[in-house]
Design an enzyme around this catalytic site. Sequence first.
Site, PDB file in Angstrom:
ATOM      1  N   HIS A 102       0.847  -1.193   0.000  1.00  0.00           N
ATOM      2  CA  HIS A 102       0.000   0.000   0.000  1.00  0.00           C
ATOM      3  C   HIS A 102       0.883   1.243   0.000  1.00  0.00           C
ATOM      4  O   HIS A 102       2.107   1.141   0.189  1.00  0.00           O
ATOM      5  CB  HIS A 102      -0.960  -0.003   1.203  1.00  0.00           C
ATOM      6  CG  HIS A 102      -0.279   0.062   2.534  1.00  0.00           C
ATOM      7  ND1 HIS A 102      -0.191  -1.009   3.394  1.00  0.00           N
ATOM      8  CD2 HIS A 102       0.373   1.074   3.149  1.00  0.00           C
ATOM      9  CE1 HIS A 102       0.468  -0.653   4.477  1.00  0.00           C
ATOM     10  NE2 HIS A 102       0.828   0.598   4.351  1.00  0.00           N
TER      11      HIS A 102
HETATM   12  P1  TYD Z   1      -2.304  -4.057   7.714  1.00  0.00           P
HETATM   13  O1  TYD Z   1      -2.632  -2.665   7.277  1.00  0.00           O
HETATM   14  O2  TYD Z   1      -2.908  -5.190   6.958  1.00  0.00           O
HETATM   15  O3  TYD Z   1      -0.743  -4.237   7.789  1.00  0.00           O
HETATM   16  P2  TYD Z   1       0.286  -4.116   6.564  1.00  0.00           P
HETATM   17  O4  TYD Z   1      -0.521  -3.640   5.386  1.00  0.00           O
HETATM   18  O5  TYD Z   1       1.273  -3.073   6.970  1.00  0.00           O
HETATM   19  O6  TYD Z   1       0.889  -5.436   6.343  1.00  0.00           O
HETATM   20  O7  TYD Z   1      -2.736  -4.165   9.239  1.00  0.00           O
HETATM   21  C1  TYD Z   1      -3.078  -5.394   9.843  1.00  0.00           C
HETATM   22  C2  TYD Z   1      -4.223  -5.170  10.839  1.00  0.00           C
HETATM   23  O8  TYD Z   1      -3.815  -4.336  11.907  1.00  0.00           O
HETATM   24  C3  TYD Z   1      -5.425  -4.524  10.190  1.00  0.00           C
HETATM   25  O9  TYD Z   1      -6.576  -5.147  10.718  1.00  0.00           O
HETATM   26  C4  TYD Z   1      -5.363  -3.097  10.681  1.00  0.00           C
HETATM   27  C5  TYD Z   1      -4.673  -3.195  12.010  1.00  0.00           C
HETATM   28  N1  TYD Z   1      -3.844  -2.025  12.350  1.00  0.00           N
HETATM   29  C6  TYD Z   1      -4.234  -1.227  13.398  1.00  0.00           C
HETATM   30  O10 TYD Z   1      -5.281  -1.437  14.044  1.00  0.00           O
HETATM   31  N2  TYD Z   1      -3.448  -0.165  13.733  1.00  0.00           N
HETATM   32  C7  TYD Z   1      -2.295   0.109  13.061  1.00  0.00           C
HETATM   33  O11 TYD Z   1      -1.583   1.082  13.412  1.00  0.00           O
HETATM   34  C8  TYD Z   1      -1.910  -0.735  11.961  1.00  0.00           C
HETATM   35  C9  TYD Z   1      -0.655  -0.471  11.173  1.00  0.00           C
HETATM   36  C10 TYD Z   1      -2.715  -1.799  11.649  1.00  0.00           C
END
Ligand code: TYD
Length: 135
Positions: free
Chosen positions: A49
Site C-alpha cells: 500500500h
Molecule cells: P495491515 O494494514 O494489513 O498491515 P500491513 O498492510 O502493513 O501489512 O494491518 C493489519 C491489521 O492491523 C489490520 O486489521 C489493521 C490493524 N492495524 C491497526 O489497528 N493499527 C495500526 O496502526 C496498523 C498499522 C494496523
Amino acid sequence: MQVVKYVFQPHGDERGQLIALEEFVDIPFKIKRVYYMYDTAQGVVRGKHAHKCLKQILVCIHGSCKVLLDDGKEKKVVLLERPYEGVYVANNMWREMYDFSSDAVLVVFASELYDEADYIRDYDEFLNFIKDIDQ
Ligand code: TYD
C-alpha cells in the site's frame, strides 16, 4: 528515486548497546504512533500500500527483512538487517515488506495515527493518484 537510510548512533558500553530515537532529532517528524510486526510467516509480503500523508521510518530491530520502495517510476529494494539502521518511507510511496527472517521484528515509527482513509491499497489507484499530484 533517492533512498534515505538512517544509521542511528548506539550508546554502547561494556554492558551492550542502547539506541534512543527522538522526534525531530533522530526521526524527522512528530512520532504519533509506533507499531511492530513479528512472527511473520515465511513467504509473506506485507504492506502493499501507499499513504497519502503518512510518513514512516522502518527499523528491523531483530532479524532481517527487505523493503521494496516504489514511487511509481522507479523501484528500489532496501535490506534491513541491523538494529541501528532504518529507512525513511515518504508519503505517496508504495511499499512492500518481504523476506522476513523467522526472528524478524520490524518496528515502524509513523507520523500519523491509524487512519484507513489515508491508505491507497490498490496499485493502479496509486499510479493514478501520483499522476494527478505530479501534474
Ligand atoms: P495491515 O494494514 O494489513 O498491515 P500491513 O498492510 O502493513 O501489512 O494491518 C493489519 C491489521 O492491523 C489490520 O486489521 C489493521 C490493524 N492495524 C491497526 O489497528 N493499527 C495500526 O496502526 C496498523 C498499522 C494496523
